[in-house]
Design a protein around this motif. Structure first.
Motif, short mmCIF file in Angstrom:
data_model
loop_
_atom_site.label_atom_id
_atom_site.label_comp_id
_atom_site.label_asym_id
_atom_site.label_seq_id
_atom_site.Cartn_x
_atom_site.Cartn_y
_atom_site.Cartn_z
N ALA A 253 56.20 96.58 53.72
CA ALA A 253 55.95 95.15 54.04
C ALA A 253 55.07 94.99 55.05
O ALA A 253 54.25 93.99 54.92
CB ALA A 253 57.38 94.60 54.20
N ALA A 254 54.91 95.75 56.15
CA ALA A 254 53.87 95.40 57.22
C ALA A 254 52.42 95.82 56.70
O ALA A 254 51.62 95.36 56.87
CB ALA A 254 54.52 96.29 58.29
N ALA A 255 52.54 96.80 56.15
CA ALA A 255 51.30 97.21 55.41
C ALA A 255 50.78 96.30 54.37
O ALA A 255 49.53 95.78 54.51
CB ALA A 255 51.09 98.61 54.77
N ALA A 256 51.66 95.74 53.41
CA ALA A 256 51.18 94.63 52.54
C ALA A 256 50.60 93.19 53.50
O ALA A 256 49.78 92.71 52.79
CB ALA A 256 52.39 94.29 51.74
N GLY A 257 51.43 93.03 54.58
CA GLY A 257 51.07 91.92 55.17
C GLY A 257 49.70 92.10 55.96
O GLY A 257 48.83 91.01 55.97
N VAL A 258 49.40 93.18 56.34
CA VAL A 258 47.97 93.52 57.09
C VAL A 258 46.87 93.38 56.11
O VAL A 258 45.98 92.77 56.08
CB VAL A 258 48.26 94.92 57.58
N TRP A 259 47.27 93.85 54.69
CA TRP A 259 46.31 93.71 53.49
C TRP A 259 46.07 92.53 53.11
O TRP A 259 44.61 92.07 52.79
CB TRP A 259 46.81 94.74 52.49
N LEU A 260 47.02 91.52 53.09
CA LEU A 260 46.85 90.42 52.79
C LEU A 260 46.32 89.56 53.78
O LEU A 260 45.37 88.72 53.33
CB LEU A 260 48.35 89.66 52.35
N ALA A 261 46.41 89.98 55.04
CA ALA A 261 45.74 88.94 56.13
C ALA A 261 44.21 89.45 56.03
O ALA A 261 43.03 88.70 56.05
CB ALA A 261 46.13 89.45 57.28
N GLY A 262 43.94 90.58 55.56
CA GLY A 262 42.44 91.25 55.44
C GLY A 262 41.87 90.43 54.15
O GLY A 262 40.57 89.97 54.48
N ILE A 263 42.65 90.59 52.91
CA ILE A 263 42.03 89.65 51.87
C ILE A 263 42.03 88.49 52.11
O ILE A 263 40.80 87.76 51.82
CB ILE A 263 42.74 90.08 50.86
N GLY A 264 42.83 87.77 52.80
CA GLY A 264 42.42 86.26 53.18
C GLY A 264 41.40 86.14 54.05
O GLY A 264 40.51 85.05 53.84
N MET B 217 69.41 104.52 55.33
CA MET B 217 68.29 104.04 56.41
C MET B 217 66.87 104.39 56.35
O MET B 217 66.22 103.65 56.67
CB MET B 217 68.93 104.90 57.76
N ASN B 218 66.78 105.48 55.69
CA ASN B 218 65.31 106.05 55.38
C ASN B 218 64.48 104.97 54.49
O ASN B 218 63.50 104.51 54.78
CB ASN B 218 65.40 107.42 54.68
N ILE B 219 65.45 104.37 53.33
CA ILE B 219 64.73 103.58 52.41
C ILE B 219 64.30 102.00 53.38
O ILE B 219 63.30 101.45 53.10
CB ILE B 219 65.77 103.24 51.38
N HIS B 220 65.23 101.65 54.34
CA HIS B 220 65.00 100.49 54.89
C HIS B 220 63.76 100.53 55.91
O HIS B 220 62.92 99.76 55.81
CB HIS B 220 66.18 100.22 55.80
N LYS B 221 63.58 101.88 56.41
CA LYS B 221 62.34 101.94 57.24
C LYS B 221 61.07 102.02 56.32
O LYS B 221 59.94 101.40 56.72
CB LYS B 221 62.37 103.32 58.07
N ARG B 222 61.20 102.52 55.16
CA ARG B 222 59.99 102.71 54.32
C ARG B 222 59.45 101.37 53.64
O ARG B 222 58.53 101.07 53.65
CB ARG B 222 60.29 103.54 53.21
N SER B 223 60.65 100.54 53.36
CA SER B 223 60.23 99.16 52.76
C SER B 223 59.77 98.41 54.09
O SER B 223 59.06 97.41 53.65
CB SER B 223 61.65 98.48 52.26
N LEU B 224 60.25 98.67 55.41
CA LEU B 224 59.93 97.73 56.40
C LEU B 224 58.32 98.05 56.53
O LEU B 224 57.54 97.22 56.81
CB LEU B 224 60.65 97.97 57.58
N ALA B 225 57.85 99.46 56.56
CA ALA B 225 56.70 99.81 56.73
C ALA B 225 55.69 99.34 55.49
O ALA B 225 54.59 98.77 55.80
CB ALA B 225 56.31 101.17 56.79
#
Length: 115
Positions: free
Chosen positions: A11-22, A1-9
């Motif tokens: 993915a959210a951080a990567a989405g924020v970074w991609l939006a900022g770069i865009g 379960m801990n791996i699932h939360k980490r991958s979700l966090a």
């Protein structure tokens, strides 16, 4: 379960970074474009509109005419008068009403308030 939360966090951080770069790329593109003059866009639209209209059909006034206003005054009444400048002389501290010396609230040193 801990791996699932980490991958979700992650993915959210990567989405924020991609939006900022865009958004930075879009801003850089908008700032790098040459500026379009608004007056040239309006004149081309005005030229196409006036071609189809006869010259007598223009009813907009090109000159704003205002009534004449006369102002009268007496210059002698407002003539400047010579004023003697008062010299700035330092007052003697013995003639002032002063409080006792006290420590500053911020920093180091002493202060005395005089009236």
């Amino acid at each position: 379960m801990n791996i699932h939360k980490r991958s979700l966090a992650l993915a959210a951080a990567a989405g924020v970074w991609l939006a900022g770069i865009g958004s930075a790329v879009v801003l850089a593109y908008a700032l790098a474009r040459p500026m379009a003059l608004a007056s040239t866009m309006h004149t081309t639209a005005a030229r196409t509109a006036t071609v189809s209209q006869p010259v007598d059909a223009v009813t907009e006034p090109r000159l704003l005419e205002l009534d004449t206003i006369w102002l009268f005054g007496d210059r002698a009444h407002y003539a400047p008068t010579a004023v003697e400048p008062t010299p700035n002389v330092a007052r003697d501290i013995s003639n002032m009403t002063c409080t006792g010396w006290r420590e500053l609230e911020a920093g180091s040193g002493h202060v005395q308030i005089c009236e």
